[in-house]
Structure formats: structure tokens, C-alpha cells
Scaffold this active site. Structure first.
Site, PDB file in Angstrom:
ATOM      1  N   ASN A  79      11.317  -5.293  -3.144  1.00  0.00           N
ATOM      2  CA  ASN A  79      12.054  -6.255  -2.404  1.00  0.00           C
ATOM      3  C   ASN A  79      12.618  -4.958  -1.726  1.00  0.00           C
ATOM      4  OD1 ASN A  79      12.252  -8.830  -2.429  1.00  0.00           O
ATOM      5  ND2 ASN A  79      14.380  -8.145  -3.101  1.00  0.00           N
ATOM      6  N   GLY A  80      11.722  -5.029   0.009  1.00  0.00           N
ATOM      7  CA  GLY A  80      12.258  -2.919   0.028  1.00  0.00           C
ATOM      8  C   GLY A  80      10.761  -2.651   0.889  1.00  0.00           C
ATOM      9  N   SER A  81      10.026  -3.132  -0.059  1.00  0.00           N
ATOM     10  CA  SER A  81       8.503  -2.507  -0.411  1.00  0.00           C
ATOM     11  C   SER A  81       7.519  -2.373   1.063  1.00  0.00           C
ATOM     12  CB  SER A  81       8.025  -2.596  -1.849  1.00  0.00           C
ATOM     13  OG  SER A  81       7.260  -4.063  -1.350  1.00  0.00           O
ATOM     14  N   GLY A  82       8.007  -3.048   1.545  1.00  0.00           N
ATOM     15  CA  GLY A  82       7.266  -3.262   3.134  1.00  0.00           C
ATOM     16  C   GLY A  82       6.257  -4.010   2.960  1.00  0.00           C
ATOM     17  N   LYS A  83       6.445  -5.119   2.297  1.00  0.00           N
ATOM     18  CA  LYS A  83       4.636  -5.938   2.230  1.00  0.00           C
ATOM     19  C   LYS A  83       4.737  -7.429   3.444  1.00  0.00           C
ATOM     20  CE  LYS A  83       6.616  -8.550  -1.726  1.00  0.00           C
ATOM     21  NZ  LYS A  83       7.996  -7.283  -1.679  1.00  0.00           N
ATOM     22  N   SER A  84       6.008  -7.340   3.681  1.00  0.00           N
ATOM     23  CA  SER A  84       6.234  -8.545   4.525  1.00  0.00           C
ATOM     24  C   SER A  84       6.254  -7.683   6.165  1.00  0.00           C
ATOM     25  CB  SER A  84       7.780  -9.224   4.652  1.00  0.00           C
ATOM     26  OG  SER A  84       7.898 -10.363   4.085  1.00  0.00           O
ATOM     27  N   GLU A 105       4.657 -14.768   1.742  1.00  0.00           N
ATOM     28  CA  GLU A 105       5.485 -16.064   0.397  1.00  0.00           C
ATOM     29  C   GLU A 105       5.145 -17.427   1.264  1.00  0.00           C
ATOM     30  OE1 GLU A 105       9.236 -14.020  -0.896  1.00  0.00           O
ATOM     31  OE2 GLU A 105       9.348 -12.183   0.092  1.00  0.00           O
ATOM     32  N   GLY A 109       4.935  -6.668  -4.528  1.00  0.00           N
ATOM     33  CA  GLY A 109       5.492  -5.205  -4.614  1.00  0.00           C
ATOM     34  C   GLY A 109       7.383  -5.383  -4.699  1.00  0.00           C
TER      35      GLY A 109
END
Length: 242
Positions: A40-45, A162, A38
Site C-alpha cells: 500500500n502506498g507504493s504508487g500502483k493505483s 484492483e 506492491g
């Protein structure tokens, strides 16, 4: 099996709450290789940290092998069989690579066994086995050593945030080989990778696309990749997901 039910997470920003994860539900079956992608800023991490217990949700549940682990800390989840690889690995001054691998394995790992794990990630064991996990190691070296510790643990669920960050092209190709081997050799062990690299998405059993803290799409790589990167367009996945 990992089950995430109606998970919500928010942070305080300018004296207001900003929701990062919104009522997210996801199941990862045993033996599955799932890549979460997704923009950047989508909440993945954030989602990865919630799974490991680094962050705590404001509502919802996380279950692992049927046990509610929502309130459990990092160490407790690790004992249950969850591993986590940081985007920026932690340095441990005074701890040698060999000591870290033994801690990860949970036993008095032999030198030859420790060397075998280093060789798996493309490091010359002779040059690294007695090195300290300190500032003398590059980011790419730390990343490979961290992945070696996950291999030594043989856990039920491995979460990588990542893993391609900060490594060179050769290391990236080796990384793909390691993931393929983990999927094939560790029975009933699941892998979750946070990534936007096409090559990693291609080898997944399932791709989950996040946007604004919600699941936008999910399916097999061959079903989703054409819409994410275009059949012939060279644009990056991140550009397509914006």
C-alpha cells in the site's frame, strides 16, 4: 505498445510536494498480460490513473502505439483504445445496463449481444439488462458490469485497478477465467492489472513490483512469486513486500 518514460508524479501535502512516482520507466508490449503489485502506498493505483489520463505527470512521457499521449485527456485516450476499470466503479443514475454496454461497444448492440457480455461475467442477463446503474446495485454487481463494458469495447489496452476488490469468492474465480479468456482471444490486446492477489499474479506474463514509486523488481511469475510470498509461508504478498 505502451511506453512509460521517466515518469514523475507528486501531490501537495502540508504545503510541500510529496513524490508518488519517481522517474519510472516501463514498456508493455502488445499482447502482454502484466500485473503490477506492491505494498500500500507504493504508487500502483496512481500509475494506473496516469496511464488513463485521470492524473497528469509533472514530468516524463507516456506513449501509446508510438504516439505521445502525455497531454491527452481521458476521452482522447479512450478513443485511441485504452480502457480503465476503477477499483470502485462509478454509478450512473438514469442509465440502464444495456445502454452502458451499447456506449462501451460504440454501436447499437443487440439485446442478445449485450446479454452475452453479462453472462460472461456471471450475471443473469434477464435480471440485469434493464437495471439502472444506481445505488440498488451492490459493489460486486457494479464491478462485474464494469468488466462487461470492457469486454464490449475490445480495446487495445485494458487497465484494471484492483478488480478483485469487493467481490465474493465465486466472482473472483470467474474473474480469473475472464482474464485468461481476454488474453487468449483478443489478438495483440494488452492487459495491465493492479493487484496483490497471488492467483492473478500466477497467470501474468510479467509481474512488476513497485515500492516507493519505483520499480523494485520485474520478471516472470515463477521467478518472482517465491520471493514475494515464500515457498511455503502463508503470509500475504503485501506483508512480504513491506
Amino acid at each position: 505498445m505502451l511506453e512509460i518514460r521517466d515518469l514523475c508524479f507528486a501531490v501537495s501535502e502540508d504545503e510541500q510536494k510529496k513524490e508518488i512516482i519517481h522517474d519510472l520507466s516501463l514498456t508493455v508490449e502488445n499482447g502482454k498480460f502484466v500485473v503490477i503489485t506492491g505494498p500500500n502506498g507504493s504508487g500502483k493505483s496512481t500509475l494506473a490513473r496516469l496511464i488513463m489520463g485521470i492524473e497528469k505527470p509533472i514530468s516524463g512521457q507516456i506513449l501509446f502505439d508510438g504516439q505521445d499521449v502525455t497531454a491527452l485527456g481521458i476521452s482522447e485516450r479512450a478513443k485511441l483504445g485504452i480502457s480503465f476499470a476503477f477499483q470502485q466503479p462509478v454509478r450512473f443514475k438514469g442509465i440502464r445496463v444495456q445502454d452502458l454496454l451499447r456506449l462501451a461497444a460504440g454501436k447499437n448492440l443487440s439485446v442478445s449481444a449485450a446479454c452475452a457480455y453479462l453472462s460472461e461475467v456471471g450475471l443473469c442477463a434477464r435480471d440485469y439488462i434493464d437495471r439502472e446503474i444506481n445505488a440498488s446495485l451492490s459493489g460486486g454487481e457494479l464491478k462485474r458490469i464494469e468488466i462487461a463494458t470492457l469486454l464490449a469495447r475490445h480495446t487495445k489496452l485494458s487497465v484494471f485497478d484492483e478488480p478483485e476488490a469487493g467481490i465474493d469468492l465465486w466472482s473472483f474465480q470467474n474473474l480469473i477465467r475472464i482474464f485468461e479468456k481476454m488474453r487468449g482471444e483478443i489478438e495483440d490486446s494488452s492487459i495491465i492489472i493492479i493487484s496483490h492477489q497471488e492467483r492473478i499474479l500466477q497467470i501474468a506474463d510479467e509481474v512488476v513490483v513497485l515500492a516507493d514509486g519505483r520499480i523494485k523488481q520485474r520478471g516472470k511469475p515463477e521467478e518472482l512469486l517465491p520471493s514475494l510470498i515464500g515457498v511455503t509461508a502463508p503470509a500475504s504478498i503485501c506483508q512480504k513486500l513491506q
